[in-house]
Design a protein around this motif. Structure first.
Motif, PDB file in Angstrom:
ATOM      1  N   TRP A   4      57.888   9.958 164.040  1.00  0.00           N
ATOM      2  CA  TRP A   4      58.105  11.250 164.673  1.00  0.00           C
ATOM      3  C   TRP A   4      59.005  11.093 165.887  1.00  0.00           C
ATOM      4  O   TRP A   4      59.925  11.875 166.102  1.00  0.00           O
ATOM      5  N   LEU A   5      58.714  10.073 166.682  1.00  0.00           N
ATOM      6  CA  LEU A   5      59.487   9.871 167.911  1.00  0.00           C
ATOM      7  C   LEU A   5      60.916   9.457 167.627  1.00  0.00           C
ATOM      8  O   LEU A   5      61.827   9.748 168.393  1.00  0.00           O
ATOM      9  N   GLU A   6      61.118   8.768 166.508  1.00  0.00           N
ATOM     10  CA  GLU A   6      62.466   8.320 166.160  1.00  0.00           C
ATOM     11  C   GLU A   6      63.365   9.490 165.784  1.00  0.00           C
ATOM     12  O   GLU A   6      64.583   9.410 165.918  1.00  0.00           O
ATOM     13  N   LYS A   7      62.766  10.589 165.315  1.00  0.00           N
ATOM     14  CA  LYS A   7      63.576  11.745 164.912  1.00  0.00           C
ATOM     15  C   LYS A   7      64.275  12.377 166.117  1.00  0.00           C
ATOM     16  O   LYS A   7      65.433  12.767 166.042  1.00  0.00           O
ATOM     17  N   LYS A   8      63.524  12.562 167.197  1.00  0.00           N
ATOM     18  CA  LYS A   8      64.058  13.117 168.450  1.00  0.00           C
ATOM     19  C   LYS A   8      64.759  14.470 168.256  1.00  0.00           C
ATOM     20  O   LYS A   8      65.759  14.778 168.900  1.00  0.00           O
ATOM     21  N   ASP A   9      64.256  15.301 167.341  1.00  0.00           N
ATOM     22  CA  ASP A   9      64.810  16.637 167.146  1.00  0.00           C
ATOM     23  C   ASP A   9      63.867  17.661 167.770  1.00  0.00           C
ATOM     24  O   ASP A   9      62.698  17.375 168.043  1.00  0.00           O
ATOM     25  N   ASN A  10      64.372  18.871 167.998  1.00  0.00           N
ATOM     26  CA  ASN A  10      63.597  19.904 168.686  1.00  0.00           C
ATOM     27  C   ASN A  10      62.362  20.348 167.916  1.00  0.00           C
ATOM     28  O   ASN A  10      61.339  20.703 168.518  1.00  0.00           O
ATOM     29  N   LEU A  11      62.435  20.345 166.597  1.00  0.00           N
ATOM     30  CA  LEU A  11      61.291  20.752 165.787  1.00  0.00           C
ATOM     31  C   LEU A  11      60.138  19.768 165.986  1.00  0.00           C
ATOM     32  O   LEU A  11      58.988  20.174 166.206  1.00  0.00           O
ATOM     33  N   THR A  12      60.452  18.487 165.937  1.00  0.00           N
ATOM     34  CA  THR A  12      59.432  17.458 166.161  1.00  0.00           C
ATOM     35  C   THR A  12      58.895  17.544 167.577  1.00  0.00           C
ATOM     36  O   THR A  12      57.680  17.451 167.811  1.00  0.00           O
ATOM     37  N   LEU A  13      59.794  17.736 168.545  1.00  0.00           N
ATOM     38  CA  LEU A  13      59.391  17.846 169.945  1.00  0.00           C
ATOM     39  C   LEU A  13      58.414  19.000 170.145  1.00  0.00           C
ATOM     40  O   LEU A  13      57.391  18.857 170.823  1.00  0.00           O
ATOM     41  N   GLY A  14      58.716  20.136 169.531  1.00  0.00           N
ATOM     42  CA  GLY A  14      57.838  21.302 169.648  1.00  0.00           C
ATOM     43  C   GLY A  14      56.455  21.034 169.086  1.00  0.00           C
ATOM     44  O   GLY A  14      55.447  21.443 169.674  1.00  0.00           O
ATOM     45  N   LYS A  15      56.384  20.331 167.956  1.00  0.00           N
ATOM     46  CA  LYS A  15      55.092  20.012 167.338  1.00  0.00           C
ATOM     47  C   LYS A  15      54.271  19.086 168.233  1.00  0.00           C
ATOM     48  O   LYS A  15      53.073  19.281 168.422  1.00  0.00           O
ATOM     49  N   LEU A  16      54.925  18.066 168.784  1.00  0.00           N
ATOM     50  CA  LEU A  16      54.222  17.112 169.639  1.00  0.00           C
ATOM     51  C   LEU A  16      53.717  17.788 170.913  1.00  0.00           C
ATOM     52  O   LEU A  16      52.592  17.533 171.364  1.00  0.00           O
ATOM     53  N   LEU A  17      54.550  18.659 171.490  1.00  0.00           N
ATOM     54  CA  LEU A  17      54.148  19.361 172.710  1.00  0.00           C
ATOM     55  C   LEU A  17      52.945  20.266 172.471  1.00  0.00           C
ATOM     56  O   LEU A  17      52.062  20.392 173.325  1.00  0.00           O
ATOM     57  N   LYS A  18      52.905  20.896 171.307  1.00  0.00           N
ATOM     58  CA  LYS A  18      51.773  21.778 170.985  1.00  0.00           C
ATOM     59  C   LYS A  18      50.485  20.966 170.893  1.00  0.00           C
ATOM     60  O   LYS A  18      49.433  21.402 171.384  1.00  0.00           O
TER      61      LYS A  18
END
Length: 310
Positions: A4-18
């Motif tokens: 997940w961290l390797e992707k570094k895209d906004n969609l992944t970031l939003g999921k992790l922040l939630k």
């Protein structure tokens, strides 16, 4: 998690922040994976009383930094309704135009009763942003005056925003909030009394005796982009000072210890809650405290001793 961290895209970031904001079972693993003492992000906290124009100032600053190609995160902390726990202000709505910028990510948080000007999860959210290689993280606090000191614990640079005709706000500054600021801004400086407010602040800065950093006092009219360029310059200047003086590393070390202490207290609170809800003897003792048959000092020591013995 690492994928997940390797992707570094906004969609992944939003999921992790939630996950992190809601403190789900996955959040601890996310924070462990995101932990790095080498985050390059410059964390800028923007604080001050309500009505000082912090949101507009943050928006203008963000645009200015974005044009320089920096990767920016904006954390907007909103006060929470005591009835619904919903955020009362709509910073996300007010900053819609920023969301169109590809190098800007906006996260809105609710205080949920936290009285320090920041949401309890702010430090966690900042940590995740750091793992996503942000160059700059702007944090806009609620704006609650004298108790707004939490921003100091998570920020490298603290900007205190006020308006002309300081009045009672001068007493707020004297009460201690002035001591946490690295840059002072008189916003809405097209209003009467701006020059007098600057003079008052300069006098207070001289009286503070601070010598490590020459505290700048700026005038801005954020709605017209006036003074934004100078403010951006001072933010960069302060970062250079932190790196040059060694304070950059010191602040991160202090931040690490603060987070350790907070996490220990949080874990202890959870354990106490579990004990008071499952142990029948402790439950009866608590009921005796409620009835006034036993003092809370004795019972509190019993609870702590039980936790320690386990």
């Amino acid at each position: 998690m690492q994928k997940w961290l390797e992707k570094k895209d906004n969609l992944t970031l939003g999921k992790l922040l939630k996950e992190v904001e809601n403190q789900t079972p996955l959040s601890t693993e996310i924070l462990k994976s995101c932990y790095s003492n080498e985050s390059k992000a410059h964390i800028v906290g923007i604080t001050g009383p309500p009505g000082a124009g912090k949101s507009t100032l943050v928006s203008k600053l963000c645009k200015a930094f974005a044009t320089q190609g920096l990767k920016i995160a904006v954390v907007c902390v909103d006060p929470t309704s005591p009835f619904t726990n919903g955020a009362l202000l709509g910073d996300r709505i007010r900053m819609q135009e920023l969301a169109k910028l590809p190098n800007v990510f906006i996260k809105s948080l609710a205080t949920r009763g936290n009285l320090g000007g920041l949401a309890a999860s702010t430090a966690d959210v900042v940590q995740v942003f750091g793992a996503f290689d942000m160059d700059l993280i702007l944090i806009e606090t609620v704006g609650v005056g004298q108790i707004e000191f939490d921003v100091l614990e998570v920020s490298d640079t603290v900007i205190l925003v006020n308006v002309p005709g300081l009045g009672d706000s001068l007493q707020t500054l004297k009460a201690g909030i002035m001591e946490i600021a690295d840059v002072f801004v008189i916003n809405q400086a097209d209003r009467p009394g701006a020059d007098e407010s600057v003079k008052d602040l300069r006098l207070m800065v001289r009286e503070s005796g601070r010598k490590d950093w020459d505290l700048p006092i700026l005038k801005t009219v954020a709605t017209r982009d006036e003074g934004i360029k100078e403010l951006v310059e001072q933010i960069f200047n302060h970062k250079s000072f932190l790196l040059r003086s060694g304070s950059w590393k010191e602040k991160r070390q202090t931040r690490n210890m603060t987070r350790l202490n907070h996490m220990i207290l949080q874990l202890l609170t959870t354990k106490v809650d579990e004990l008071t809800q499952t142990d029948e003897y402790i439950k009866s003792q608590i009921q005796d405290v409620r009835s006034g048959n036993i003092d809370p000092f004795t019972v509190s020591h019993e609870i702590v001793n039980q936790l320690v013995s386990k």
